[in-house]
Design a protein around this motif. Structure first.
Motif, mmCIF file in Angstrom:
data_model
loop_
_atom_site.group_PDB
_atom_site.id
_atom_site.type_symbol
_atom_site.label_atom_id
_atom_site.label_comp_id
_atom_site.label_asym_id
_atom_site.label_seq_id
_atom_site.Cartn_x
_atom_site.Cartn_y
_atom_site.Cartn_z
ATOM 1 N N VAL A 270 0.936 -1.170 0.063
ATOM 2 C CA VAL A 270 0.101 0.116 0.064
ATOM 3 C C VAL A 270 0.912 1.255 0.063
ATOM 4 O O VAL A 270 1.781 1.361 0.937
ATOM 5 C CB VAL A 270 -0.960 0.123 1.197
ATOM 6 N N GLY A 271 0.502 2.347 -1.117
ATOM 7 C CA GLY A 271 1.317 3.384 -0.728
ATOM 8 C C GLY A 271 2.463 3.389 -2.008
ATOM 9 O O GLY A 271 3.208 4.741 -2.021
ATOM 10 N N ASP A 272 2.575 2.461 -2.978
ATOM 11 C CA ASP A 272 3.747 2.692 -4.107
ATOM 12 C C ASP A 272 3.534 3.877 -4.933
ATOM 13 O O ASP A 272 4.141 4.204 -5.755
ATOM 14 C CB ASP A 272 3.891 1.098 -4.772
ATOM 15 N N TRP A 273 2.060 4.088 -4.892
ATOM 16 C CA TRP A 273 1.731 5.187 -5.932
ATOM 17 C C TRP A 273 2.370 6.502 -5.660
ATOM 18 O O TRP A 273 2.768 7.158 -6.581
ATOM 19 C CB TRP A 273 0.198 5.610 -5.567
ATOM 20 N N LYS A 274 3.043 6.755 -4.382
ATOM 21 C CA LYS A 274 3.842 7.837 -4.347
ATOM 22 C C LYS A 274 5.165 8.058 -5.304
ATOM 23 O O LYS A 274 5.714 9.059 -5.184
ATOM 24 C CB LYS A 274 4.407 7.861 -2.761
ATOM 25 N N VAL A 275 5.762 6.796 -5.417
ATOM 26 C CA VAL A 275 6.895 6.528 -6.381
ATOM 27 C C VAL A 275 6.508 7.215 -7.792
ATOM 28 O O VAL A 275 7.470 7.838 -8.789
ATOM 29 C CB VAL A 275 7.267 5.210 -6.430
ATOM 30 N N HIS A 276 5.097 7.122 -8.272
ATOM 31 C CA HIS A 276 4.722 7.464 -9.596
ATOM 32 C C HIS A 276 3.937 8.870 -9.744
ATOM 33 O O HIS A 276 4.255 9.636 -10.827
ATOM 34 C CB HIS A 276 3.993 6.400 -10.135
ATOM 35 N N PHE A 277 2.976 9.113 -8.694
ATOM 36 C CA PHE A 277 2.140 10.311 -8.842
ATOM 37 C C PHE A 277 3.041 11.663 -8.640
ATOM 38 O O PHE A 277 3.934 11.886 -7.890
ATOM 39 C CB PHE A 277 0.986 10.081 -7.687
ATOM 40 N N THR A 278 2.572 12.604 -9.363
ATOM 41 C CA THR A 278 3.157 13.866 -9.240
ATOM 42 C C THR A 278 2.240 14.470 -8.223
ATOM 43 O O THR A 278 0.872 13.995 -7.806
ATOM 44 C CB THR A 278 3.123 15.160 -10.373
ATOM 45 N N VAL A 279 2.428 15.558 -7.318
ATOM 46 C CA VAL A 279 1.548 16.216 -6.367
ATOM 47 C C VAL A 279 0.254 16.640 -7.080
ATOM 48 O O VAL A 279 -0.744 16.605 -6.508
ATOM 49 C CB VAL A 279 2.100 17.327 -5.852
ATOM 50 N N ALA A 280 0.419 17.169 -8.117
ATOM 51 C CA ALA A 280 -0.871 17.640 -8.934
ATOM 52 C C ALA A 280 -1.596 16.402 -9.349
ATOM 53 O O ALA A 280 -2.762 16.621 -9.294
ATOM 54 C CB ALA A 280 -0.388 18.347 -10.260
ATOM 55 N N GLN A 281 -0.962 15.316 -9.826
ATOM 56 C CA GLN A 281 -1.771 14.076 -10.255
ATOM 57 C C GLN A 281 -2.411 13.578 -9.182
ATOM 58 O O GLN A 281 -3.645 13.100 -9.025
ATOM 59 C CB GLN A 281 -0.786 13.211 -10.735
ATOM 60 N N SER A 282 -1.920 13.575 -7.917
ATOM 61 C CA SER A 282 -2.462 12.970 -6.742
ATOM 62 C C SER A 282 -3.807 13.954 -6.141
ATOM 63 O O SER A 282 -4.607 13.499 -5.744
ATOM 64 C CB SER A 282 -1.299 12.812 -5.443
ATOM 65 N N GLU A 283 -3.643 15.239 -6.319
ATOM 66 C CA GLU A 283 -4.640 16.274 -5.851
ATOM 67 C C GLU A 283 -5.677 15.894 -6.778
ATOM 68 O O GLU A 283 -6.834 16.183 -6.597
ATOM 69 C CB GLU A 283 -3.983 17.560 -5.771
ATOM 70 N N ARG A 284 -5.509 15.792 -8.171
ATOM 71 C CA ARG A 284 -6.552 15.572 -9.127
ATOM 72 C C ARG A 284 -7.246 14.526 -8.929
ATOM 73 O O ARG A 284 -8.496 14.394 -8.855
ATOM 74 C CB ARG A 284 -5.927 15.857 -10.708
ATOM 75 N N LEU A 285 -6.660 13.347 -8.766
ATOM 76 C CA LEU A 285 -7.374 12.055 -8.681
ATOM 77 C C LEU A 285 -8.117 12.101 -7.044
ATOM 78 O O LEU A 285 -9.345 11.762 -7.215
ATOM 79 C CB LEU A 285 -6.189 10.979 -8.375
ATOM 80 N N ASP A 286 -7.647 12.787 -6.123
ATOM 81 C CA ASP A 286 -8.266 12.973 -5.017
ATOM 82 C C ASP A 286 -9.598 13.629 -5.136
ATOM 83 O O ASP A 286 -10.830 13.403 -4.442
ATOM 84 C CB ASP A 286 -7.662 13.999 -3.979
ATOM 85 N N GLU A 287 -9.447 14.826 -5.993
ATOM 86 C CA GLU A 287 -11.020 15.624 -6.324
ATOM 87 C C GLU A 287 -12.052 14.798 -7.134
ATOM 88 O O GLU A 287 -13.009 14.666 -6.753
ATOM 89 C CB GLU A 287 -10.564 16.808 -7.237
ATOM 90 N N ILE A 288 -11.432 13.848 -8.113
ATOM 91 C CA ILE A 288 -12.270 13.105 -8.753
ATOM 92 C C ILE A 288 -13.126 12.038 -7.945
ATOM 93 O O ILE A 288 -14.186 11.809 -7.997
ATOM 94 C CB ILE A 288 -11.581 12.474 -10.043
#
Length: 304
Positions: A270-288
């Motif tokens: 759990v949490g390997d996404w941090k290696v791939h996502f930019t901050v902007a991508q992470s925030e955008r997915l959170d919003e969706i």
């Protein structure tokens, strides 16, 4: 099929990357779309068990857990065949002369355990009509997207993923095989209100596998002794399954699943996404996510 060994024989020329085709507004790989009428007409039986996930949500993990629970924690019985033969993937249609998961399922004696990645609205209606038990596993969107991206890279039968940024864009708008992650997890969450569905979370399984395995056993009406439960937990650790040829898909040829590009069992964390996502991508997915899952009651953890 090789007559001497009884093993399926593969030809590299059979494998080519699928295209995406829309069925009832959901993007599916071309092989599934071309065989849609057959799949929709599939005849479920009352004692069928269906394992369902969005791709790369711990599908093989829950399959091995279920098989161990069903066989009293006996690893020898679970080594009887590769996973795809023990629990056919009903919406997988490989190029001829390979048999499809649907054909494998149709030829199995009862009780059958099968696998699907279909969203709830595309599930063949006989599963609802026969009141079949269904186990669903959901994984947070960020780790799902990363795992699915790497799966596309190694699976030579999946559509070309492009680079990470391109793949994530397609994932966010649901233009990947099996459609929108958001619609998938929410559709099955809603379905459990009126159908016998055990809805599990990947993150909970990582946190306390014994607790979640007990939920599976209770759902299936099976009692597990403490030693059997312990054996199942040990047998289904990520490390154990990564080394298990009956679960890690290493029996399939590299021109189909190229585990040199990326292992089928890649990290399982759990949490390997941090290696791939930019901050902007992470925030955008959170919003969706907040928008799409609003008022559903569904909550996902993205941290260990």
């Amino acid at each position: 099929m090789d007559q001497k060994s009884g093993q399926e024989v593969w030809d590299p020329d059979w494998i080519e990357r699928s295209k995406l085709v829309e069925v009832e507004g959901v993007t599916l790989v071309s092989g599934t779309a071309e065989n849609w009428s057959r799949l929709w007409a599939f005849a479920a039986r009352p004692d069928d068990l269906l394992i369902c996930t969005y791709p790369k949500a711990g599908t093989t993990w829950i399959q091995e857990i279920v098989d161990m629970v069903q066989h009293g924690g006996d690893p020898q019985k679970c080594a009887r065949a590769p996973m795809q033969k023990r629990m056919p993937f009903i919406d997988l249609f490989l190029p001829k002369p390979m048999t499809s998961g649907l054909e494998d399922a149709e030829g199995m004696p009862s009780p059958r355990t099968m696998k699907t990645h279909l969203p709830a609205q595309l599930l063949p209606p006989s599963f609802w009509e026969q009141n079949c038990k269904i186990i669903y596993v959901a994984r947070n969107a960020k780790d799902s997207a990363v795992s699915y991206f790497h799966f596309h890279r190694m699976n030579q039968g999946m559509p070309e993923p492009g680079n990470w940024d391109q793949f994530l864009e397609a994932f966010l708008v649901g233009k990947v095989a099996c459609g929108s992650w958001f619609d998938h997890v929410r559709g099955w969450w809603e379905a459990k209100k009126w159908h016998p569905i055990l809805y599990l979370f990947y993150e909970d399984m990582k946190e306390d596998p014994a607790r979640e395995i007990q939920k599976v056993a209770q759902f299936l009406g099976i009692e597990l002794t403490a030693p059997v439960l312990k054996r199942i937990v040990q047998h289904t650790t990520f490390e154990s399954m990564k080394d298990n040829p009956m679960a890690n898909y290493s029996t399939l040829p590299t021109f189909f699943l190229d585990q040199g590009v990326s292992p089928f069992m890649r990290k399982g964390v759990v949490g390997d996404w941090k290696v791939h996502f930019t901050v902007a991508q992470s925030e955008r997915l959170d919003e969706i996510c907040a928008q799409k899952l609003e008022s559903s009651g569904l909550v996902f953890r993205t941290e260990p």
